[in-house]
Design a protein around this motif. Structure first.
Motif, mmCIF file in Angstrom:
data_model
loop_
_atom_site.group_PDB
_atom_site.id
_atom_site.type_symbol
_atom_site.label_atom_id
_atom_site.label_comp_id
_atom_site.label_asym_id
_atom_site.label_seq_id
_atom_site.Cartn_x
_atom_site.Cartn_y
_atom_site.Cartn_z
ATOM 1 N N UNK A 1 32.063 35.461 51.416
ATOM 2 C CA UNK A 1 31.312 35.436 50.162
ATOM 3 C C UNK A 1 31.235 36.799 49.500
ATOM 4 N N UNK A 2 30.909 37.834 50.285
ATOM 5 C CA UNK A 2 30.816 39.180 49.716
ATOM 6 C C UNK A 2 32.182 39.704 49.278
ATOM 7 N N UNK A 3 33.205 39.345 50.030
ATOM 8 C CA UNK A 3 34.556 39.756 49.644
ATOM 9 C C UNK A 3 34.909 39.196 48.262
ATOM 10 N N UNK A 4 34.597 37.927 48.040
ATOM 11 C CA UNK A 4 34.899 37.294 46.763
ATOM 12 C C UNK A 4 33.973 37.789 45.658
ATOM 13 N N UNK A 5 32.754 38.196 46.028
ATOM 14 C CA UNK A 5 31.832 38.773 45.050
ATOM 15 C C UNK A 5 32.394 40.088 44.508
ATOM 16 N N UNK A 6 32.939 40.915 45.399
ATOM 17 C CA UNK A 6 33.578 42.169 44.966
ATOM 18 C C UNK A 6 34.757 41.880 44.051
ATOM 19 N N UNK A 7 35.569 40.896 44.435
ATOM 20 C CA UNK A 7 36.737 40.540 43.621
ATOM 21 C C UNK A 7 36.309 40.107 42.222
ATOM 22 N N UNK A 8 35.240 39.321 42.135
ATOM 23 C CA UNK A 8 34.768 38.877 40.830
ATOM 24 C C UNK A 8 34.175 40.004 40.006
ATOM 25 N N UNK A 9 33.391 40.883 40.646
ATOM 26 C CA UNK A 9 32.756 41.983 39.925
ATOM 27 C C UNK A 9 33.774 42.984 39.406
ATOM 28 N N UNK A 10 34.911 43.105 40.073
ATOM 29 C CA UNK A 10 35.954 44.033 39.646
ATOM 30 C C UNK A 10 36.741 43.501 38.451
#
Length: 546
Positions: free
Chosen positions: A111-120
């Protein structure tokens, strides 16, 4: 109306309305106009967009160069975007026991990995538009590789708490390697390939980004059980190093400021004044001598090719979110991003659902469960050729004129697949028996296939209708999708435990079918919307190209 599409009252046709098929019916009385268009080898297919005379135009690259660039984009979508997320999915329960943490904390590793991907996403969009796609792909490849190395180090720590924290840090860095490949890859297809060549390639990228995670889950489940979680990342690392080298040597900059050759336009036939978002003027010969020498292989290795727009980064950042005013963007979110989020959100719970009685699946067997989704995703790649066939067929019936909305009818296949998949899935969970696990895998395969079909249709529509802004639109789609991935990791396991998987799958099915109802107004009013959006950009942002 043209085959059910309402025609706006305007002489100027928006991007996405193009001459595509040149046959006896369409060329009658227009041989002069059509002779000025460049054609594909099949002669009856007109090239859209029309290439420039510059030998460095990606549309004119040698075939080996185009295919090599696409091959490494495809490969890197697998190793940097598709692989990292689902690597821990089959071993969710086993890794939680190994690290002595709740199941939710393992779900949060993804979840956090994908959160970083989205925020970038906004940064990748702005930098990609301003400085090109190649720097973003190189950055993603480098940090994706570094993140995997950190994950390996996470299993070598002196305590379980340190192991989890370092593993989480590695997953966050891996997220930096995901964004560019998720959001820019499909747009790169529009840079290098003509309209009639995009269907299969778009479907292949959709396979990697939406469905090939199932193959990763199958392999990682077996590896987790036989080699341990650390060796999953050890094996991935050299594969990513190979992808990094491929990005350096075989992914040149595909973004190009193209001035298309012109053709004579017949206003009485309402033929577009644009070709691929580029203005066409009258009486300009198609075969203009090249104005620049062809770049060498060494010159293509430069990290950046300079700036591609004079617009400031702050204005570009603000423009990203203005696209939400475009109803077509809301539609593509409904039939693509949200559906992929449902598919992946379900993956968070599969080990939770099938490890306890009556199923009693091991970690490896939980991985094998994804076989249905893998087969469904592979079959979903057929939607690419189907989309191309549908586009040519409807264009022929429309006197050779292609409308971007001709990509939408393929969604009917997705509706049937989702109906069978989600609602039969719900029935299986409502009647738990060990033998039903095979039917459940088939249902998940139907969902995977439907996801591939819908995402291919939506992606091709955006490429055809709004190609000049496809980078920003795909970034928005990626952001929403990844934020939903993170949101599901926060609550879907508890929701499943409290209400049961039968209700979860039933809700997913109902929301999915309601979303597909929007395909009807999108097809009927899509061209009017394209005209409105084109005028909006010209009036408020001074942008004459879509």
């Amino acid at each position: 109306m043209a085959l059910g599409i309402i025609q706006p009252k305007t002489e100027k046709q928006p991007p996405g309305t193009e001459y595509l098929v040149d046959n006896e019916q369409t060329s009658s009385g227009h041989q002069f106009e059509h002779s000025h268009y460049k054609h594909a080898k099949s002669k009856d297919i007109i090239l859209v967009p029309q290439p420039s005379s510059d030998p460095n135009d990606p549309l004119l690259w040698p075939r080996w160069k185009k295919e090599a660039a696409f091959a490494f984009i495809f490969f890197n979508c697998i190793v940097f975007a598709a692989c990292p997320g689902p690597m821990v999915a089959p071993g969710t329960v086993g890794l939680a026991m190994k690290l002595h943490v709740p199941i939710k904390k393992i779900a949060l590793l993804s979840g956090y990995q994908l959160l970083v991907a989205g925020a970038l996403g906004p940064f990748v969009s702005v930098l990609g538009t301003k400085y090109g796609k190649r720097p973003q792909f190189l950055f993603a490849s480098l940090f994706g590789t570094i993140g995997t190395g950190i994950c390996i180090a996470g299993f070598d720590q002196s305590s379980l708490t340190k192991s989890y924290n370092v593993l989480l840090a590695g997953r966050l860095v891996q997220g930096l390697g995901t964004t560019a490949y998720e959001s820019l890859s499909v747009a790169a297809i529009g840079d290098m390939f003509f309209l009639h060549e995009r269907g299969t390639r778009t479907a292949l990228l959709v396979l990697t980004l939406a469905c090939l995670s199932s193959f990763v889950a199958i392999i990682s489940g077996v590896m987790f059980e036989n080699l341990g979680p650390r060796n999953q990342f050890v094996i991935l690392l050299p594969i990513q190093c190979f992808g990094l080298l491929g990005a350096i040597f075989f992914q040149p900059e595909s973004q190009f400021l193209r001035t298309a050759p012109a053709t004579v336009i017949s206003s009485s036939e309402e033929i577009p004044e644009k070709q691929g978002g580029n203005t066409v003027t009258e009486n300009t010969p198609a075969n203009v001598p090249p104005t620049a020498p062809r770049r060498t292989f060494i010159q293509d290795l430069r990290i950046t090719s300079g700036t591609h727009t004079k617009t400031s980064v702050f204005k570009l950042a603000g423009e990203i979110f203005i696209h939400f005013l475009n109803p077509a963007i809301i539609w593509v979110m409904l039939v693509s991003a949200i559906l992929v989020a449902f598919f992946v959100g379900m993956a968070y719970t599969l080990a939770q659902n099938f490890s306890p009685p009556p199923y009693l699946l091991t970690v490896a067997q939980n991985g094998y469960f994804f076989s249905g989704a893998l087969i469904g995703g592979i079959l979903g790649t057929l939607s690419g050729p189907i989309c191309d066939f549908t586009a040519r067929y409807l264009a022929r019936r429309n006197r050779g004129i292609y409308e971007a909305e001709f990509r939408i009818p393929v969604c009917l296949i997705a509706v049937a697949l989702f109906s069978v998949g989600w609602f039969t899935f719900s029935w299986v969970f409502a009647h738990p028996q060990r033998g039903h696990v095979y039917l459940a895998s088939f249902c998940y395969g139907c969902v995977a296939c439907g996801t591939a079909v819908a995402s291919t249709s939506g992606g091709l529509y955006i490429l055809d209708a709004f190609r000049a802004h496809s980078t920003e639109i795909f970034v928005l789609q990626m952001m929403l999708k990844n934020f939903l991935f993170y949101a599901f990791s926060e609550f879907v396991n508890e929701w499943t435990a409290e209400k049961g998987p039968a209700e979860v799958t039933r809700v997913f099915g109902i929301v999915t079918l309601c979303g597909f109802v929007s395909c009807i107004p999108m097809y009927v009013f899509g061209k009017m919307n394209r005209v409105w959006v084109h005028r909006m950009w010209r009036r408020y942002l001074g942008d004459d190209e879509l």
